[in-house]
Design an enzyme around this catalytic site. Structure first.
Site, short mmCIF file in Angstrom:
data_model
loop_
_atom_site.label_atom_id
_atom_site.label_comp_id
_atom_site.label_asym_id
_atom_site.label_seq_id
_atom_site.Cartn_x
_atom_site.Cartn_y
_atom_site.Cartn_z
N LYS A 121 0.87 -1.18 0.00
CA LYS A 121 0.00 0.00 0.00
C LYS A 121 0.90 1.23 0.00
O LYS A 121 1.53 1.56 1.00
CB LYS A 121 -0.91 0.00 1.23
CG LYS A 121 -1.85 1.18 1.23
CD LYS A 121 -2.91 1.06 2.29
CE LYS A 121 -3.94 2.17 2.16
NZ LYS A 121 -3.36 3.50 2.20
N LYS A 296 -6.72 -7.97 -2.39
CA LYS A 296 -7.90 -7.87 -3.25
C LYS A 296 -8.28 -9.25 -3.76
O LYS A 296 -7.41 -10.02 -4.18
CB LYS A 296 -7.58 -6.97 -4.46
CG LYS A 296 -7.17 -5.56 -4.07
CD LYS A 296 -6.77 -4.69 -5.26
CE LYS A 296 -6.39 -3.30 -4.74
NZ LYS A 296 -5.91 -2.41 -5.80
N LYS A 320 -3.00 -2.51 7.57
CA LYS A 320 -2.01 -1.49 7.92
C LYS A 320 -0.93 -2.04 8.84
O LYS A 320 -1.19 -2.85 9.72
CB LYS A 320 -2.71 -0.32 8.62
CG LYS A 320 -3.73 0.41 7.76
CD LYS A 320 -3.03 1.32 6.79
CE LYS A 320 -3.91 2.44 6.28
NZ LYS A 320 -4.26 3.45 7.22
N CYS A 417 29.88 12.22 37.71
CA CYS A 417 31.10 12.45 38.49
C CYS A 417 31.19 13.86 39.08
O CYS A 417 32.18 14.20 39.72
CB CYS A 417 32.34 12.18 37.64
SG CYS A 417 32.62 13.41 36.36
N CYS A 432 31.05 16.71 29.84
CA CYS A 432 31.65 16.55 31.16
C CYS A 432 33.16 16.67 30.98
O CYS A 432 33.72 16.05 30.08
CB CYS A 432 31.27 15.17 31.70
SG CYS A 432 32.38 14.58 33.00
C1 9MJ Z 1 -2.27 1.84 -2.73
N1 9MJ Z 1 -2.45 2.98 -2.08
O1 9MJ Z 1 -1.14 1.41 -2.91
C2 9MJ Z 1 -5.40 0.69 -3.84
N2 9MJ Z 1 -3.41 1.14 -3.24
O2 9MJ Z 1 -7.49 -0.06 -4.73
C3 9MJ Z 1 -3.41 -0.07 -3.85
N3 9MJ Z 1 -4.65 1.61 -3.23
C4 9MJ Z 1 -6.80 0.84 -4.06
N4 9MJ Z 1 -4.65 -0.36 -4.22
C5 9MJ Z 1 -8.77 0.38 -4.77
N5 9MJ Z 1 -2.31 -0.85 -4.03
C6 9MJ Z 1 -8.85 1.56 -4.12
C7 9MJ Z 1 -7.58 1.86 -3.67
#
Ligand code: 9MJ
Length: 678
Positions: A121, A296, A320, A417, A432
């Site tokens: 991501k 996905k 995340k 010290c 020091c």
């Molecule tokens: C990011 N930010 O890398 C999606 N995303 O797919 C990836 N965002 C996404 N996929 C559908 N790898 C909506 C957002």
């Protein structure tokens, strides 16, 4: 004046250049496999620019020359997305991924998990790129998902966004979705440039990418190191869609879009979880920021069946990584004393889980940093821990300051010290002055002496060093060689066998090398590389110890600060006594091959000026350096000789004014011949 009509062969050449440049962009950005050098690419681009400048009618909208940016806009026009740009639901950790998978299976009526596409991501900005008949016509931000802003001129400047699509079966209308991000190295360079010119710096790569894409003047965007990575589709017309997400991504790649090389298809949920964990481990080594994995459902039919909840597709989830920033309370500040006596304020924090670990301490660096943060005890702080780096305090949450918050008071004597402290003007550090009187400095200097790059004494860990110092068994590093078996065996948590092993390791460390020994002494600013350079230059410890600042400055990469520290170290009687004691204890090294000091021009600084007829300047420099000389760019009273070729100017004048020896080219060549025989 541009010519009127372009001859057909120039039109053909321009088209050929565009095709070649496009091909090399794909090699570079999509395949990560450049086939020509940057210089070759630039020369092709310049040739095309030259043709287009002379014949503006040959310039096309998809020409790679159009990436330099256009005239500024007054505002961005709104763009209504034909297919809304979705957001993703979040999951945190493996358990929530299992919940996601269970929901997917239940809705689809499956007993086993479907295939999932897993990808990083990107922490950037989502954009939508529109192509008509394979030509880039518009690019927009996500906005609220329904309506974004037209940032076509800015997106056009990104070399990783194809302006014309390659390959077969490109749909007549195609919208590609992906993320624009700024690689970390480019981000660091951008901020360094901004800092140098006194401009505002960006907080993180995401903000830098957002700021760069929101420029009304695309010529500014063109100078920013932005990248694009594709991960999905918007509106598509005129061609059949593929069956799976993976196939869609493969097609995007053949059309010229970069897709993540870390993409994979997982056949089980365990594989998905393993991917998420693997990605977390890879994260610190990547040249771009990611904040998780996106999972996905691979089959596009399944994706359609699953549908949406509140604009988020049920078929996808963003898993995340643990947050890298968290807030906590500053409970107290303690001052640690380092090897060279520097006091470091350390924040004691209410333990907080951040970046995947529990953090209870963070460095506050020095008094200037405390002033910058305006931190007080009792404050709420934002702490950050990214990858394996030590936790940092980002800022104080001023609104949450309690009335009883106390100022952080820098001590007026060494907390270990009680020796007086000093602050060198122009330095942030407070030190020091206790030297080896200070237990903290003793501990740290022993730790450094025994470290891997120094004398490498295996088994001499922190706990043992602490006891050796606290029981006054070891005052200086030389005392290590006087330790007896009974003394070691008497330490807490020291078995007889470990005492023997440690004694053997200490004995082994007597045989070392001069660079290791110099590094081990812990002279300020002398790291391993400088220690090597000093050893190479002087050959022996005695020669180094006898060198004055002038002579030390002759060593390559040694500047005035290091030279002062080295000379100061050996001028100090206590230090000399420790060195002598180490030598007396048998610490020794094979003789260092003397490279430079025995050479005929050793210790001399030469300056080359004017044009030499028989020898290019860089070769002349190499020849001089091979004879042991240092070649400098400017003439000073310390210059030994100036070589003046034809048309020598101010440097020659300055040499004459200072009474520095000047050789003409013939004399110089004769000298080289005399010294090298050629
Ligand atoms: C990011 N930010 O890398 C999606 N995303 O797919 C990836 N965002 C996404 N996929 C559908 N790898 C909506 C957002």
């Amino acid at each position: 004046m541009p010519d009127a009509a372009a001859p057909p062969e120039l039109a053909r050449e321009a088209e050929l250049l565009r095709v070649q440049l496009h091909h090399h962009n794909i090699c570079y950005y999509v395949e990560d496999n450049p086939r020509i050098s940057d210089a070759e690419y630039d020369s092709l681009l310049r040739r095309l620019q030259d043709i287009e400048n002379r014949h503006p009618d040959l310039r096309t909208a998809d020409s790679p020359t159009q990436r330099v940016g256009a005239t500024p806009l007054a505002a961005f026009a709104p763009v209504r997305h034909a297919v809304p740009m979705l957001s993703l639901d979040n999951a945190f950790g493996a358990e929530e991924l299992r919940d996601f998978d269970r929901r997917v299976r239940e809705r689809l009526g499956l007993d086993t998990s479907p295939d999932y596409v897993c990808e990083p991501k990107f922490d950037g900005l989502a954009v939508s790129l529109r192509y008509q008949d394979g030509v880039f016509v518009r690019g927009a931000t996500r906005g609220d998902g329904e309506t974004g802003e037209d940032i076509s001129a800015n997106l056009r400047t990104l070399a990783s966004i194809p302006l014309r699509l390659a390959g077969a079966a490109v749909p007549p209308v195609l919208e590609v979705r992906g993320e624009v991000y700024m690689p970390l190295r480019g981000f660091a360079e951008l901020n360094a440039r901004a800092e140098k010119s006194g401009e505002k710096t960006f907080v993180n790569p995401r903000n830098a990418a957002a700021g760069s894409l929101r420029q009304l003047d695309s010529r500014i965007t063109a100078t920013r190191p932005l990248r694009f990575c594709a991960y999905g589709l918007g509106q598509v017309e005129g061609r059949e869609e593929p069956d799976t997400q993976a196939e869609m991504l493969a097609r995007l790649r053949t059309w010229g879009f970069p897709v993540s090389p870390l993409l994979t298809v997982a056949a089980t949920l365990d594989e998905v979880i393993a991917y998420f964990e693997r990605l977390g481990a890879l994260r610190a080594g990547l040249d771009y920021a990611i904040d998780g994995a996106v999972i996905k459902v691979n089959c596009l039919d399944f994706q359609r069946q699953l549908g949406f909840v509140a604009r988020a597709p049920r078929a996808m989830i963003a898993c995340k990584f643990p947050a890298e920033e968290a807030t906590t309370t500053l409970l107290d500040v303690e001052f640690q004393v380092g090897r060279t006596g520097v006091l470091t304020p350390v924040a004691r924090l209410r333990p907080v889980f951040v970046g995947g670990v529990t953090v209870a301490n963070a460095t506050l660096h020095n008094a200037d940093e405390i002033a910058r943060l305006d931190a007080r005890i009792g404050d709420t702080l934002v702490v950050r821990r990214a990858g394996d780096v030590i936790p940092q305090v980002v800022r104080v949450v001023g609104e949450l300051r309690p009335p009883q918050a106390r100022a952080i008071v820098f001590p007026d004597a060494c907390p270990v010290c009680q020796s007086p402290l000093e602050r060198t003007p122009g330095e942030a550090a407070v030190r020091c002055t206790g030297g080896l009187v200070c237990r903290a400095q003793r501990r740290e200097s022993i730790r450094h002496f025994a470290s891997r790059g120094a004398l490498d004494i295996e088994g001499l860990g922190d706990k043992i060093i602490e006891q050796l110092v606290d029981r006054d068994l070891v005052t200086t590093v030389a005392d290590l060689y006087r330790l007896e078996r009974a003394q070691l065996a008497g330490l807490d948590r020291m078995a007889e066998k470990s005492a023997d092993n440690l004694l053997a390791a200490i004995a082994r460390s007597r045989e070392t090398t001069l660079p290791r020994f110099l590094f081990a002494l812990g002279i300020r600013e002398v790291g391993q590389a400088t220690a090597r350079a000093l050893a190479r230059h002087f050959g022996t410890l005695d020669a180094l110890a006898a060198a004055d600042v002038e002579q030390l400055l002759q060593v390559r990469d040694v500047g005035p600060v290091v030279a002062e520290h080295v000379a100061g170290f050996f001028a100090n009687a206590d230090n000399r006594a420790v060195v002598a004691a180490l030598r007396a204890a048998g610490v020794d090294w094979p003789e260092q091959p003397v490279e430079v000091s025995a050479l005929p021009l050793a210790g001399q600084t030469w300056v080359l000026t004017g044009t030499l007829e028989h020898l290019p300047r860089d070769q002349a420099r190499e020849r001089l350096e091979a004879l042991g000389a240092t070649v400098a760019g400017s003439v000073s009273a310390r210059t030994h000789t100036v070589v003046a070729g034809a048309k020598a100017g101010s440097k020659l004048e300055r040499a004459r004014a200072l009474g520095v020896r000047v050789l003409d080219e013939a004399e110089f060549m004769a000298l080289l011949q005399y010294n090298t025989g050629n």
